[in-house]
Write an enzyme that holds these catalytic residues in place. Structure first.
Site, PDB file in Angstrom:
ATOM      1  CB  CYS A   1      -2.641   1.895   5.985  1.00  0.00           C
ATOM      2  SG  CYS A   1      -1.986   0.987   4.408  1.00  0.00           S
TER       3      CYS A   1
ATOM      4  CG  HIS B   1      -1.784  -0.893   1.467  1.00  0.00           C
ATOM      5  ND1 HIS B   1      -3.204  -0.754   1.733  1.00  0.00           N
ATOM      6  CD2 HIS B   1      -2.054  -2.058   0.600  1.00  0.00           C
ATOM      7  CE1 HIS B   1      -3.943  -1.684   1.964  1.00  0.00           C
ATOM      8  NE2 HIS B   1      -3.437  -2.876   0.672  1.00  0.00           N
TER       9      HIS B   1
ATOM     10  CB  CYS C   1      -6.482   0.099   5.088  1.00  0.00           C
ATOM     11  SG  CYS C   1      -5.501  -0.619   4.789  1.00  0.00           S
TER      12      CYS C   1
ATOM     13  CD  GLU D   1      -1.479   4.181   2.883  1.00  0.00           C
ATOM     14  OE1 GLU D   1      -3.401   5.078   2.957  1.00  0.00           O
ATOM     15  OE2 GLU D   1      -1.667   3.735   2.102  1.00  0.00           O
TER      16      GLU D   1
END
Length: 156
Positions: free
Chosen positions: A83, A50, A80, A52
């Site tokens: 993260c 992801h 999410c 992040e």
């Protein structure tokens, strides 16, 4: 504290993403960009790739520390839970995001992990959300159309 130009940059970069969910995360410290990363789950075939997480990893390396105390994170979609917990663990000071995620958002959209953590993190969402939401909506519309036949009668 909040710099709208960083979020504008994140949104502009998200428009360039074609083969993954168009999420971009930027970490800055004292007005200097430390890291900017896009989602690479599809490209890297990695569940945790992801934006992040990738941005945090890059910032850790550049600053030679796992603590990102005086850093701010800008992202076009609410993080999410995975993260969000990484952001909290990295001790990032502030998170600024465009769109709330009512399915998976972990800073108020669905749940709020800050309430569970012993953290001083501040999160603010809904910033410049219209332009960011269009990028996400267009991506998912195109994804749906590529997996099935789209016609004008199916589109709403």
């Amino acid at each position: 504290m909040y710099n709208k130009n960083f979020l504008k940059l994140v949104i502009e970069k998200s428009k360039e993403i074609k083969n993954d969910i168009p999420v971009v995360a930027l970490i800055e410290k004292n007005g200097e960009i430390i890291s900017i990363q896009a989602n690479k789950k599809e490209e890297n075939n990695q569940t945790i790739a992801h934006a992040e997480i990738l941005a945090i990893n890059e910032a850790n390396k550049k600053l030679n520390s796992w603590r990102l105390d005086d850093c701010n994170l800008y992202v076009n979609l609410e993080p999410c839970p995975m993260c969000a917990w990484a952001i909290i663990s990295a001790r990032i000071k502030n998170v600024f995001f465009s769109c709330y995620d009512t399915n998976y958002g972990a800073f108020g959209g669905k749940i709020n992990l800050i309430e569970l953590a012993n953290s001083k993190l501040k999160a603010k969402g809904g910033l410049q959300d219209k332009s960011a939401q269009k990028v996400l909506d267009d991506y998912f519309k195109n994804l749906r159309c590529s997996t099935k036949s789209c016609s004008n009668s199916q589109e709403k």
